[in-house]
Design an enzyme around this catalytic site. Structure first.
Site, PDB file in Angstrom:
ATOM      1  NE  ARG A  64      -0.787   1.634   3.815  1.00 29.02           N
ATOM      2  CZ  ARG A  64       0.287   2.339   4.172  1.00 29.02           C
ATOM      3  NH1 ARG A  64       1.438   1.738   4.479  1.00 29.02           N
ATOM      4  NH2 ARG A  64       0.252   3.639   4.222  1.00 29.02           N
ATOM      5  NE  ARG A  98      -6.368   0.546  -2.241  1.00 26.20           N
ATOM      6  CZ  ARG A  98      -5.920   1.181  -1.159  1.00 26.20           C
ATOM      7  NH1 ARG A  98      -4.639   1.088  -0.822  1.00 26.20           N
ATOM      8  NH2 ARG A  98      -6.737   1.890  -0.404  1.00 26.20           N
ATOM      9  CD  GLN A 212      -4.367   2.026   6.919  1.00 25.83           C
ATOM     10  OE1 GLN A 212      -5.084   2.368   7.863  1.00 25.83           O
ATOM     11  NE2 GLN A 212      -4.838   1.859   5.694  1.00 25.83           N
ATOM     12  CG  ASP A 253      -3.420   7.576  -1.459  1.00 22.82           C
ATOM     13  OD1 ASP A 253      -3.035   6.431  -1.717  1.00 22.82           O
ATOM     14  OD2 ASP A 253      -3.417   8.063  -0.317  1.00 22.82           O
ATOM     15  CG  ASN A 263      -3.546  11.368   2.752  1.00 23.13           C
ATOM     16  OD1 ASN A 263      -2.756  10.673   2.129  1.00 23.13           O
ATOM     17  ND2 ASN A 263      -3.488  11.517   4.057  1.00 23.13           N
ATOM     18  CE  LYS A 264      -7.478   4.896   6.157  1.00 20.77           C
ATOM     19  NZ  LYS A 264      -8.190   3.775   5.512  1.00 20.77           N
TER      20      LYS A 264
END
Length: 385
Positions: A64, A98, A212, A253, A263-264
Protein backbone atom coordinates in the site's frame (compact mmCIF):
# COMPACT_ATOMS: atom_id res chain seq x y z
CA UNK A 1 0.46 -17.29 -6.68
CA UNK A 2 1.82 -15.91 -3.39
CA UNK A 3 3.83 -17.93 -0.89
CA UNK A 4 4.50 -16.75 2.65
CA UNK A 5 7.58 -17.11 4.81
CA UNK A 6 8.63 -15.19 7.93
CA UNK A 7 11.62 -12.91 8.18
CA UNK A 8 13.22 -11.44 11.30
CA UNK A 9 15.25 -8.32 10.53
CA UNK A 10 17.19 -6.72 13.35
CA UNK A 11 17.90 -3.08 14.10
CA UNK A 12 16.50 -0.09 12.20
CA UNK A 13 14.26 -0.61 9.19
CA UNK A 14 16.51 -1.37 6.23
CA UNK A 15 16.02 0.31 2.85
CA UNK A 16 12.72 -0.16 1.09
CA UNK A 17 13.85 -3.54 -0.25
CA UNK A 18 12.17 -4.82 2.93
CA UNK A 19 8.82 -3.57 1.59
CA UNK A 20 9.23 -4.59 -2.06
CA UNK A 21 11.98 -6.23 -4.06
CA UNK A 22 12.55 -8.19 -7.28
CA UNK A 23 14.25 -11.57 -7.07
CA UNK A 24 15.23 -14.16 -9.66
CA UNK A 25 15.43 -17.63 -8.06
CA UNK A 26 16.07 -20.68 -10.30
CA UNK A 27 12.35 -21.38 -10.68
CA UNK A 28 11.70 -17.94 -12.17
CA UNK A 29 11.43 -14.24 -11.26
CA UNK A 30 9.22 -13.18 -8.36
CA UNK A 31 8.15 -9.98 -6.66
CA UNK A 32 8.65 -10.14 -2.89
CA UNK A 33 6.45 -7.95 -0.68
CA UNK A 34 6.42 -7.32 3.04
CA UNK A 35 2.85 -8.14 4.11
CA UNK A 36 1.85 -4.90 5.83
CA UNK A 37 -1.38 -6.42 7.15
CA UNK A 38 0.72 -8.53 9.53
CA UNK A 39 2.69 -5.66 11.06
CA UNK A 40 3.73 -4.92 13.74
CA UNK A 41 3.21 -8.34 15.30
CA UNK A 42 5.28 -10.22 12.76
CA UNK A 43 7.20 -9.61 9.56
CA UNK A 44 6.03 -11.97 6.82
CA UNK A 45 6.90 -11.78 3.15
CA UNK A 46 4.56 -12.55 0.26
CA UNK A 47 6.24 -14.03 -2.79
CA UNK A 48 4.18 -13.16 -5.87
CA UNK A 49 4.78 -15.34 -8.91
CA UNK A 50 1.96 -13.90 -11.00
CA UNK A 51 -0.14 -10.77 -11.43
CA UNK A 52 -3.36 -12.10 -9.81
CA UNK A 53 -1.42 -12.64 -6.58
CA UNK A 54 -0.04 -9.11 -6.78
CA UNK A 55 -3.50 -7.66 -7.46
CA UNK A 56 -4.83 -9.44 -4.39
CA UNK A 57 -1.91 -8.10 -2.32
CA UNK A 58 -2.76 -4.58 -3.49
CA UNK A 59 -6.47 -4.90 -2.77
CA UNK A 60 -5.90 -6.43 0.66
CA UNK A 61 -3.42 -3.64 1.54
CA UNK A 62 -0.57 -6.09 2.00
CA UNK A 63 1.24 -3.59 -0.21
CA UNK A 64 0.00 0.00 0.00
CA UNK A 65 0.95 3.66 -0.16
CA UNK A 66 0.85 5.73 -3.34
CA UNK A 67 4.54 5.71 -4.37
CA UNK A 68 5.00 2.03 -3.54
CA UNK A 69 1.87 1.13 -5.50
CA UNK A 70 3.48 2.78 -8.52
CA UNK A 71 6.52 0.56 -8.07
CA UNK A 72 4.35 -2.52 -7.57
CA UNK A 73 2.47 -1.74 -10.78
CA UNK A 74 5.66 -1.36 -12.79
CA UNK A 75 7.26 -4.49 -11.36
CA UNK A 76 3.98 -6.34 -11.92
CA UNK A 77 4.22 -5.65 -15.65
CA UNK A 78 7.83 -6.83 -15.61
CA UNK A 79 6.70 -10.00 -13.81
CA UNK A 80 3.97 -10.71 -16.36
CA UNK A 81 6.38 -10.16 -19.24
CA UNK A 82 9.14 -12.28 -17.75
CA UNK A 83 6.80 -15.19 -17.06
CA UNK A 84 5.13 -15.07 -20.46
CA UNK A 85 1.70 -13.78 -19.42
CA UNK A 86 -0.40 -11.33 -21.42
CA UNK A 87 1.08 -7.92 -20.60
CA UNK A 88 -1.93 -5.86 -21.67
CA UNK A 89 -4.28 -8.04 -19.64
CA UNK A 90 -1.95 -7.69 -16.64
CA UNK A 91 -1.90 -3.93 -17.11
CA UNK A 92 -5.69 -3.76 -17.09
CA UNK A 93 -6.05 -5.73 -13.86
CA UNK A 94 -3.21 -3.93 -12.08
CA UNK A 95 -4.25 -0.41 -13.05
CA UNK A 96 -7.75 -0.94 -11.66
CA UNK A 97 -6.79 -2.80 -8.48
CA UNK A 98 -7.33 0.41 -6.50
CA UNK A 99 -8.95 3.44 -8.13
CA UNK A 100 -7.77 6.47 -6.15
CA UNK A 101 -3.97 6.18 -6.03
CA UNK A 102 -2.82 7.65 -9.35
CA UNK A 103 0.73 6.31 -8.93
CA UNK A 104 -0.44 2.74 -9.52
CA UNK A 105 -1.62 3.43 -13.06
CA UNK A 106 1.41 5.63 -13.70
CA UNK A 107 3.83 2.84 -12.84
CA UNK A 108 1.87 0.35 -14.93
CA UNK A 109 1.85 2.65 -17.98
CA UNK A 110 5.56 3.35 -17.77
CA UNK A 111 6.50 -0.32 -17.75
CA UNK A 112 3.97 -1.16 -20.49
CA UNK A 113 5.33 1.65 -22.66
CA UNK A 114 8.87 0.32 -22.22
CA UNK A 115 7.72 -3.20 -23.08
CA UNK A 116 5.84 -2.20 -26.22
CA UNK A 117 8.60 0.18 -27.24
CA UNK A 118 11.05 -2.68 -27.18
CA UNK A 119 8.66 -4.84 -29.23
CA UNK A 120 8.36 -2.09 -31.83
CA UNK A 121 12.15 -2.05 -32.04
CA UNK A 122 12.09 -5.75 -32.96
CA UNK A 123 13.12 -7.02 -29.52
CA UNK A 124 12.27 -10.60 -28.67
CA UNK A 125 10.10 -11.51 -25.67
CA UNK A 126 13.04 -11.76 -23.28
CA UNK A 127 14.43 -8.40 -24.36
CA UNK A 128 11.03 -6.74 -24.05
CA UNK A 129 10.62 -8.19 -20.56
CA UNK A 130 14.07 -6.87 -19.66
CA UNK A 131 13.03 -3.42 -20.90
CA UNK A 132 9.96 -3.48 -18.63
CA UNK A 133 12.10 -4.51 -15.67
CA UNK A 134 14.65 -1.79 -16.41
CA UNK A 135 11.83 0.79 -16.42
CA UNK A 136 10.50 -0.49 -13.08
CA UNK A 137 13.98 -0.24 -11.59
CA UNK A 138 14.38 3.27 -13.00
CA UNK A 139 11.11 4.32 -11.37
CA UNK A 140 12.30 2.74 -8.12
CA UNK A 141 15.51 4.81 -8.22
CA UNK A 142 13.61 7.98 -9.10
CA UNK A 143 11.28 7.49 -6.17
CA UNK A 144 14.19 7.04 -3.76
CA UNK A 145 15.78 10.26 -5.01
CA UNK A 146 12.43 12.05 -4.80
CA UNK A 147 12.05 10.91 -1.19
CA UNK A 148 15.39 12.45 -0.21
CA UNK A 149 14.58 15.70 -1.98
CA UNK A 150 11.12 15.94 -0.41
CA UNK A 151 12.66 15.41 3.02
CA UNK A 152 15.08 18.27 2.46
CA UNK A 153 12.44 20.65 1.08
CA UNK A 154 9.99 19.75 3.85
CA UNK A 155 12.55 20.24 6.61
CA UNK A 156 13.49 23.65 5.21
CA UNK A 157 9.82 24.63 5.02
CA UNK A 158 9.18 23.66 8.65
CA UNK A 159 12.25 25.60 9.77
CA UNK A 160 10.82 28.61 7.96
CA UNK A 161 7.27 28.20 9.29
CA UNK A 162 8.36 27.26 12.82
CA UNK A 163 11.59 29.13 13.54
CA UNK A 164 11.41 28.41 17.27
CA UNK A 165 12.21 24.74 16.61
CA UNK A 166 11.16 21.82 18.77
CA UNK A 167 8.45 20.78 16.34
CA UNK A 168 5.36 18.90 17.50
CA UNK A 169 4.06 17.25 14.34
CA UNK A 170 0.76 15.45 13.83
CA UNK A 171 0.54 12.87 11.06
CA UNK A 172 -2.16 10.58 9.69
CA UNK A 173 -1.95 7.09 8.16
CA UNK A 174 1.54 5.85 7.17
CA UNK A 175 3.89 7.72 4.85
CA UNK A 176 7.33 6.29 5.61
CA UNK A 177 9.69 3.68 4.21
CA UNK A 178 6.80 1.23 3.94
CA UNK A 179 5.23 3.28 1.12
CA UNK A 180 8.23 4.37 -0.91
CA UNK A 181 11.39 3.54 -2.78
CA UNK A 182 13.18 5.64 -0.15
CA UNK A 183 12.29 6.85 3.34
CA UNK A 184 8.82 7.99 2.39
CA UNK A 185 6.94 11.23 1.92
CA UNK A 186 5.61 13.05 5.00
CA UNK A 187 7.36 10.68 7.39
CA UNK A 188 10.62 11.19 5.51
CA UNK A 189 10.35 14.88 6.44
CA UNK A 190 9.68 13.92 10.05
CA UNK A 191 12.75 11.66 10.03
CA UNK A 192 14.89 14.52 8.71
CA UNK A 193 13.58 16.81 11.44
CA UNK A 194 14.27 14.08 14.02
CA UNK A 195 17.87 13.65 12.83
CA UNK A 196 18.37 17.40 13.10
CA UNK A 197 17.29 17.26 16.75
CA UNK A 198 14.21 19.39 16.08
CA UNK A 199 11.43 16.85 16.67
CA UNK A 200 9.88 17.42 20.06
CA UNK A 201 6.96 15.02 19.55
CA UNK A 202 5.36 13.03 16.72
CA UNK A 203 1.62 12.69 17.24
CA UNK A 204 0.42 9.55 15.44
CA UNK A 205 -3.25 9.22 14.54
CA UNK A 206 -4.32 5.59 14.89
CA UNK A 207 -6.06 5.91 11.48
CA UNK A 208 -9.26 3.90 11.60
CA UNK A 209 -10.49 1.47 10.51
CA UNK A 210 -7.34 -0.48 9.59
CA UNK A 211 -4.97 1.31 11.97
CA UNK A 212 -2.15 2.16 9.55
CA UNK A 213 -0.99 4.80 12.02
CA UNK A 214 -1.03 2.55 15.07
CA UNK A 215 0.40 -0.48 13.29
CA UNK A 216 2.76 1.04 10.74
CA UNK A 217 3.72 4.63 11.58
CA UNK A 218 4.29 3.77 15.23
CA UNK A 219 6.33 0.76 14.03
CA UNK A 220 8.57 3.02 11.93
CA UNK A 221 8.77 5.75 14.57
CA UNK A 222 9.82 3.27 17.26
CA UNK A 223 12.52 1.79 15.06
CA UNK A 224 13.83 5.27 14.26
CA UNK A 225 14.00 6.21 17.95
CA UNK A 226 11.53 9.08 17.66
CA UNK A 227 9.58 10.57 20.55
CA UNK A 228 6.06 9.65 19.49
CA UNK A 229 2.60 9.31 20.99
CA UNK A 230 -0.34 7.41 19.54
CA UNK A 231 -3.83 8.90 19.74
CA UNK A 232 -7.33 7.97 18.68
CA UNK A 233 -8.35 9.86 15.55
CA UNK A 234 -11.12 11.71 17.37
CA UNK A 235 -8.66 12.97 20.01
CA UNK A 236 -6.85 15.23 17.54
CA UNK A 237 -9.18 18.14 18.22
CA UNK A 238 -8.28 18.22 21.89
CA UNK A 239 -4.59 18.38 20.98
CA UNK A 240 -5.18 21.40 18.74
CA UNK A 241 -7.28 23.08 21.42
CA UNK A 242 -4.50 22.57 23.96
CA UNK A 243 -1.93 24.14 21.62
CA UNK A 244 0.04 20.88 21.36
CA UNK A 245 0.32 20.73 17.55
CA UNK A 246 2.75 22.92 15.60
CA UNK A 247 2.17 21.42 12.14
CA UNK A 248 0.26 18.66 10.35
CA UNK A 249 2.12 16.59 7.77
CA UNK A 250 0.32 14.07 5.56
CA UNK A 251 0.90 12.30 2.26
CA UNK A 252 -1.40 12.06 -0.76
CA UNK A 253 -2.80 9.41 -3.07
CA UNK A 254 -3.89 11.85 -5.79
CA UNK A 255 -3.51 15.60 -6.27
CA UNK A 256 -5.95 17.10 -8.74
CA UNK A 257 -5.13 19.88 -11.21
CA UNK A 258 -6.66 22.50 -8.90
CA UNK A 259 -4.57 21.36 -5.92
CA UNK A 260 -7.26 19.29 -4.19
CA UNK A 261 -5.68 16.44 -2.25
CA UNK A 262 -7.05 12.93 -1.79
CA UNK A 263 -5.54 11.15 1.20
CA UNK A 264 -6.50 8.54 3.76
CA UNK A 265 -9.94 9.27 5.17
CA UNK A 266 -9.62 11.51 8.23
CA UNK A 267 -7.23 13.94 6.55
CA UNK A 268 -9.89 16.52 5.68
CA UNK A 269 -11.05 16.95 9.31
CA UNK A 270 -7.43 17.58 10.28
CA UNK A 271 -7.20 20.30 7.63
CA UNK A 272 -10.31 21.98 9.04
CA UNK A 273 -8.93 21.79 12.57
CA UNK A 274 -5.58 23.13 11.43
CA UNK A 275 -7.14 26.10 9.67
CA UNK A 276 -9.28 27.00 12.69
CA UNK A 277 -6.28 26.80 15.02
CA UNK A 278 -3.85 28.56 12.64
CA UNK A 279 -1.59 25.51 12.31
CA UNK A 280 0.23 24.78 9.03
CA UNK A 281 -1.28 21.86 7.09
CA UNK A 282 1.38 20.45 4.77
CA UNK A 283 1.03 17.73 2.12
CA UNK A 284 4.16 15.85 1.04
CA UNK A 285 4.00 13.84 -2.19
CA UNK A 286 6.09 13.17 -5.30
CA UNK A 287 5.11 14.74 -8.60
CA UNK A 288 3.94 11.30 -9.77
CA UNK A 289 0.97 11.80 -7.44
CA UNK A 290 -0.16 14.88 -9.37
CA UNK A 291 -2.88 14.05 -11.91
CA UNK A 292 -3.54 16.92 -14.36
CA UNK A 293 -6.28 14.80 -15.98
CA UNK A 294 -8.36 15.13 -12.80
CA UNK A 295 -9.57 18.75 -12.87
CA UNK A 296 -10.74 19.14 -9.27
CA UNK A 297 -11.49 17.37 -6.03
CA UNK A 298 -15.04 16.46 -7.02
CA UNK A 299 -13.62 14.49 -9.96
CA UNK A 300 -11.47 12.22 -7.80
CA UNK A 301 -12.85 8.70 -7.59
CA UNK A 302 -12.85 7.73 -3.92
CA UNK A 303 -12.45 4.03 -3.25
CA UNK A 304 -15.23 2.50 -1.16
CA UNK A 305 -13.97 -0.41 0.90
CA UNK A 306 -15.92 -3.30 2.47
CA UNK A 307 -18.16 -2.47 5.40
CA UNK A 308 -16.77 -5.28 7.54
CA UNK A 309 -13.59 -3.24 8.02
CA UNK A 310 -15.77 -0.92 10.15
CA UNK A 311 -18.25 -3.35 11.67
CA UNK A 312 -15.59 -5.93 12.60
CA UNK A 313 -12.17 -5.73 14.19
CA UNK A 314 -9.95 -7.76 11.89
CA UNK A 315 -7.46 -10.22 13.33
CA UNK A 316 -4.89 -10.27 10.50
CA UNK A 317 -1.97 -12.05 12.05
CA UNK A 318 -2.77 -13.93 15.27
CA UNK A 319 -5.77 -15.93 16.50
CA UNK A 320 -7.46 -14.78 19.71
CA UNK A 321 -10.35 -16.15 21.76
CA UNK A 322 -11.18 -18.82 19.23
CA UNK A 323 -11.04 -16.55 16.18
CA UNK A 324 -8.76 -17.59 13.35
CA UNK A 325 -6.19 -15.22 11.84
CA UNK A 326 -7.67 -13.25 8.97
CA UNK A 327 -11.17 -13.20 10.43
CA UNK A 328 -12.99 -10.43 12.26
CA UNK A 329 -14.58 -9.92 15.67
CA UNK A 330 -17.98 -8.19 15.20
CA UNK A 331 -18.38 -4.93 17.11
CA UNK A 332 -21.70 -3.84 15.57
CA UNK A 333 -25.09 -5.60 15.38
CA UNK A 334 -25.48 -8.13 12.58
CA UNK A 335 -26.70 -6.43 9.40
CA UNK A 336 -25.34 -2.97 10.29
CA UNK A 337 -24.56 -0.91 7.19
CA UNK A 338 -21.19 0.85 7.18
CA UNK A 339 -19.86 3.89 5.33
CA UNK A 340 -16.21 3.11 4.59
CA UNK A 341 -14.51 5.44 2.09
CA UNK A 342 -10.79 4.81 1.95
CA UNK A 343 -10.01 8.48 1.29
CA UNK A 344 -11.36 11.97 1.65
CA UNK A 345 -10.54 15.11 -0.31
CA UNK A 346 -9.07 18.33 1.10
CA UNK A 347 -9.64 21.49 -0.99
CA UNK A 348 -6.57 23.56 -1.89
CA UNK A 349 -7.60 26.55 0.22
CA UNK A 350 -7.07 24.43 3.36
CA UNK A 351 -3.58 23.29 2.32
CA UNK A 352 -0.74 25.51 3.51
CA UNK A 353 1.79 23.96 1.14
CA UNK A 354 2.46 20.95 -1.06
CA UNK A 355 6.03 19.67 -0.81
CA UNK A 356 7.40 17.72 -3.78
CA UNK A 357 10.85 16.71 -4.99
CA UNK A 358 10.68 19.73 -7.32
CA UNK A 359 10.08 22.18 -4.51
CA UNK A 360 7.23 23.69 -2.49
CA UNK A 361 3.93 25.08 -3.77
CA UNK A 362 2.47 27.74 -1.49
CA UNK A 363 -0.18 29.01 -1.84
CA UNK A 364 -1.67 25.99 -3.55
CA UNK A 365 -3.25 27.03 -6.86
CA UNK A 366 -4.06 25.47 -10.22
CA UNK A 367 -1.35 27.59 -11.84
CA UNK A 368 1.19 26.40 -9.32
CA UNK A 369 0.22 22.76 -9.93
CA UNK A 370 0.47 23.22 -13.71
CA UNK A 371 3.89 24.84 -13.44
CA UNK A 372 5.10 22.05 -11.16
CA UNK A 373 3.86 19.39 -13.57
CA UNK A 374 5.53 21.01 -16.56
CA UNK A 375 8.81 21.45 -14.69
CA UNK A 376 8.85 17.88 -13.43
CA UNK A 377 8.25 16.42 -16.86
CA UNK A 378 10.89 18.55 -18.57
CA UNK A 379 13.55 18.55 -15.89
CA UNK A 380 14.12 14.98 -14.72
CA UNK A 381 13.71 12.83 -17.78
CA UNK A 382 10.54 11.10 -16.59
CA UNK A 383 8.08 10.10 -19.27
CA UNK A 384 4.97 12.21 -19.71
CA UNK A 385 2.20 9.65 -19.73
Amino acid sequence: MADQHPVSPEGPIPPISLALRWEEPPEGPVLVLLDQTRLPAEEVELVCTDVPALVEAIRSLAVRGAPLLGLAGAYGIALAAARGFDVDEAAESLAHARPTAVNLGYGVRRAVAAYHGAIRDDADDAQAAAAALAEARALHREDAVASDRMAAHGQALLDELLPAGGHRILTHCNTGALVSGGEGTALAVVKAVHRAGQLRRLWVDETRPLLQGARLTAYEAARAGMAYTLLADNAAGSLFAAGEVDAVLIGADRIAADGSVANKVGSYPLAVLARYHHVPFVVVAPTTTVDPATPDGASIEVEQRPGHEVTDITIPYAPIAGHEAGTGVPVAPLGTQAHNPAFDVTPPELVTAIVTEEGVISPVTADGIAELWARSRSGNGMMSI
